[in-house]
Motif scaffolding. Structure first.
Motif, short mmCIF file in Angstrom:
data_model
loop_
_atom_site.label_atom_id
_atom_site.label_comp_id
_atom_site.label_asym_id
_atom_site.label_seq_id
_atom_site.Cartn_x
_atom_site.Cartn_y
_atom_site.Cartn_z
N ASP A 353 0.82 -1.22 0.00
CA ASP A 353 0.00 0.00 0.00
C ASP A 353 0.85 1.27 0.00
N GLN A 354 2.17 1.14 0.01
CA GLN A 354 3.04 2.31 -0.05
C GLN A 354 3.24 2.74 -1.50
N SER A 355 3.71 3.97 -1.67
CA SER A 355 3.92 4.52 -3.01
C SER A 355 5.28 4.09 -3.54
N ILE A 356 5.28 3.38 -4.67
CA ILE A 356 6.55 2.96 -5.26
C ILE A 356 7.32 4.16 -5.82
N ASP A 357 6.58 5.18 -6.27
CA ASP A 357 7.24 6.39 -6.79
C ASP A 357 7.97 7.12 -5.66
N ALA A 358 7.31 7.24 -4.51
CA ALA A 358 7.93 7.91 -3.37
C ALA A 358 9.15 7.13 -2.87
N PHE A 359 9.04 5.80 -2.87
CA PHE A 359 10.16 5.00 -2.42
C PHE A 359 11.33 5.09 -3.41
N THR A 360 11.03 5.16 -4.70
CA THR A 360 12.08 5.36 -5.70
C THR A 360 12.82 6.66 -5.44
N GLN A 361 12.06 7.71 -5.15
CA GLN A 361 12.67 9.01 -4.86
C GLN A 361 13.55 8.93 -3.61
N ALA A 362 13.07 8.21 -2.59
CA ALA A 362 13.85 8.06 -1.36
C ALA A 362 15.16 7.31 -1.63
N CYS A 363 15.10 6.28 -2.45
CA CYS A 363 16.31 5.53 -2.79
C CYS A 363 17.33 6.42 -3.50
N ARG A 364 16.84 7.27 -4.40
CA ARG A 364 17.74 8.20 -5.09
C ARG A 364 18.38 9.17 -4.11
N SER A 365 17.59 9.68 -3.17
CA SER A 365 18.11 10.66 -2.21
C SER A 365 19.20 10.06 -1.33
N ILE A 366 19.12 8.76 -1.10
CA ILE A 366 20.12 8.07 -0.28
C ILE A 366 21.38 7.78 -1.09
N ALA A 367 21.20 7.29 -2.31
CA ALA A 367 22.33 6.77 -3.08
C ALA A 367 23.18 7.85 -3.73
N GLU A 368 22.56 8.90 -4.25
CA GLU A 368 23.32 9.89 -5.02
C GLU A 368 24.47 10.51 -4.22
N PRO A 369 24.27 10.93 -2.93
CA PRO A 369 25.40 11.51 -2.19
C PRO A 369 26.52 10.51 -1.92
N ILE A 370 26.17 9.22 -1.84
CA ILE A 370 27.18 8.21 -1.52
C ILE A 370 27.89 7.72 -2.78
N LEU A 371 27.10 7.38 -3.82
CA LEU A 371 27.69 6.83 -5.04
C LEU A 371 28.34 7.91 -5.89
N GLY A 372 28.07 9.17 -5.58
CA GLY A 372 28.69 10.25 -6.33
C GLY A 372 30.10 10.59 -5.87
N ARG A 373 30.59 9.91 -4.85
CA ARG A 373 31.93 10.17 -4.33
C ARG A 373 32.97 9.39 -5.13
N PRO A 374 34.27 9.72 -4.96
CA PRO A 374 35.31 8.92 -5.62
C PRO A 374 35.17 7.45 -5.24
N MET A 375 35.55 6.56 -6.16
CA MET A 375 35.29 5.14 -6.00
C MET A 375 35.84 4.60 -4.69
N HIS A 376 37.04 5.04 -4.30
CA HIS A 376 37.65 4.48 -3.09
C HIS A 376 36.96 4.96 -1.82
N GLU A 377 36.08 5.96 -1.92
CA GLU A 377 35.38 6.47 -0.74
C GLU A 377 33.94 5.92 -0.63
N ILE A 378 33.51 5.19 -1.63
CA ILE A 378 32.13 4.68 -1.63
C ILE A 378 31.98 3.58 -0.59
N SER A 379 30.94 3.67 0.23
CA SER A 379 30.67 2.68 1.27
C SER A 379 29.31 2.04 1.02
N ILE A 380 29.34 0.78 0.58
CA ILE A 380 28.09 0.05 0.37
C ILE A 380 27.39 -0.18 1.71
N ALA A 381 28.18 -0.40 2.77
CA ALA A 381 27.59 -0.60 4.09
C ALA A 381 26.85 0.66 4.55
N ARG A 382 27.43 1.83 4.28
CA ARG A 382 26.77 3.08 4.65
C ARG A 382 25.50 3.28 3.83
#
Length: 520
Positions: A353-382
């Protein structure tokens, strides 16, 4: 009533220790009845010097100090809570992950007595030499170095006397608190406090029987048989029981001693690569991983290979969960956030019953700041930690197995960065990840899954027919009389079913043959 009084009394003593470190916040926020015993403690503040020292610390650091003073059960609890960034926040969880499970050793005389009782004979019947000074002492057990009568150097782990009763008392209190919290605060049920304590209880119970730890070591060794880059000490089953475990002695350098490793001629980057491969194989290939692989439990031998010890805390992940993790990881790394959201919904981790569009947006908000860093600084655990923090917004239920994995990944990343800050261990493991993805998520994997479904359906048909015949015979033998119209309907269904089987069966066989040919 007596039990409630006893628990409240114990809670008051715990609150006094927490108050000394200004760490009552967690108890008060999540367990309102605690305020009845905590508010008087705030009337008399601690000494000025202590107050200033404590005030300079982060909340998580203050809580860690308080739990360390409360003793073994609460040290273990703090370590368990360090896997719950969704409950405590990422910083506090990280602070608690630094809790060290170290206690003063118990007397060697007691250790010798436990060994003799457990193994059923005098100590010199099993060991020609036994060092009374333990090399490590923790809340549940301590380790002595010894030599067997056959001349092999071994490590002997001995359970701490009386530890089971102490843990039982504290776990009973935690269960009572979790049950009360779930009744008083329904919003906490999503975080499964009672299930979390039950999981903690199960983990501790397993650690109380060293045969389970020995079995975990043996299973992990079997999984890596033939792989020289990651090794597990051999279990001496003759000298292992419920309260005693004997393992091959490990000779090596702790993995966090970078300068010593370099002086010995080892390449830190190569060691990171082996650690990444070992961790990936445990999680994705085997679904059975060492969940406490901090630097004190991981050594580098003279050949530059890894040797693990201490198998009291292990994690398991099902094949379905591994597929979910693989698809989620693939979605994040390819910036396909819609795919990440769809995987969560398909796995049932996010309610329909949750919004898949809203959850997609939330996933982007989480990943972009982390995956946008230099490769050696990326933390999958974070990245996973941040994902768990949005659980309340989307009514996601806690997945304990993923939380344990996230903590293990965090520790593994820390080990890797300490060895070589310019290398990302997930980048080193990328070929393994891609191969696993193709094998488990690609077209070949889907064909194999379809083949398995067809084969299973074919196997079930004879059994289904036998069960139908048996049920019909039982009905006749019982003297149960059916209405004539019902008998006619059943007969018609049986004829239709028989025709359906005869029609479908050839197609199932043909499909199975086609799949088999494709897989050749």
């Amino acid at each position: 009533m007596i039990k409630a009084y006893r628990n409240l009394s114990r809670l008051a003593s715990i609150a006094r220790v927490l108050a000394r470190y200004d760490a009552l916040f967690l108890l008060e926020e999540n367990f309102p009845p605690a305020r009845l015993v905590s508010w008087p403690l705030k009337i008399r503040p601690p000494r000025l010097g202590r107050r200033r020292a404590v005030a300079a610390l982060r909340p998580g650091e203050r809580l860690a100090m308080a739990l360390a003073e409360l003793g073994p059960s609460f040290i273990k609890l703090g370590q368990a809570l360090s896997t719950r960034p969704d409950l405590l926040g990422e910083q506090m969880a990280a602070d608690l992950s630094g809790l060290q499970d170290r206690l003063p050793p118990f007397p060697a005389e007691q250790a010798r007595k436990i060994i003799e009782e457990e193994l059923g004979g005098p100590l010199d019947q099993f060991y020609s030499a036994f060092d009374d000074n333990p090399v490590a002492a923790a809340s549940i057990a301590q380790v002595h170095r010894a030599t067997t009568v056959e001349g092999r150097d071994v490590a002997v782990k001995v359970l701490r006397p009386g530890v089971a009763a102490k843990f039982r008392r504290d776990i009973d209190l935690l269960l009572w608190m979790a049950q009360t919290a779930e009744r008083a605060l329904p919003r906490l049920r999503r975080l499964k406090p009672l299930e979390t304590v039950r999981t903690f209880e199960e983990s501790v119970n397993l650690e109380m029987d060293l045969r389970f730890e020995a079995a975990a070591a043996a299973e992990l060794a079997d999984n890596f048989r033939g792989d020289e880059s990651f090794r597990v000490p051999e279990v001496d089953w003759v000298r292992t029981g419920k309260r005693v475990m004997t393992l091959e002695w490990v000779q090596g350098t702790p993995i966090d001693e970078r300068d010593t490793l370099i002086q010995a001629g080892h390449n830190p980057t190569a060691i990171v690569g082996k650690a990444a491969e070992a961790f990936f194989n445990q999680v994705f290939r085997d679904g059975f991983f060492h969940a406490d692989m901090h630097p004190g439990n991981l050594f580098v031998d003279s050949d530059g290979n890894l040797v693990a010890v201490d198998f009291g805390i292990m994690g398991r992940i099902s094949q379905d969960t591994r597929r979910f993790l693989g698809e989620m990881l693939l979605g994040f790394l390819s910036a396909d956030y819609r795919k990440v959201a769809e995987v969560h919904f398909a796995a049932g981790y996010v309610p329909a019953d949750q919004s898949i569009d809203a959850f997609t947006q939330a996933c982007r908000s989480i990943a972009e700041p982390i995956l946008g860093r230099p490769m050696h600084e990326i933390s999958i655990a974070r990245l996973l930690g941040q994902l768990f923090q949005i659980t309340e917004t989307f009514a996601m239920e806690t997945q304990p197995q993923l939380l344990l994995l996230q903590k293990s990944m965090l520790v593994a990343e820390g080990v890797g960065r300490n060895l070589d800050a310019n290398v990302n261990m997930w980048q080193l493991a990328q070929p393994l990840i891609e191969t696993w993805m193709r094998a488990n998520l690609g077209p070949e994997a889907r064909i194999r899954a379809a083949a398995g479904t067809v084969a299973e359906s074919i196997e079930r048909l004879p059994r289904l027919l036998r069960e139908t015949e048996r049920t019909y015979a039982m009905l006749q033998g019982s003297g149960l009389r059916l209405h004539p119209e019902t008998v006619k309907a059943l007969a018609a269904d049986q004829r239709r079913g028989g025709r359906a089987v005869m029609i479908v069966l050839p197609w199932l066989i043909a499909a199975g043959l086609a799949v088999a040919l494709l897989l050749k």
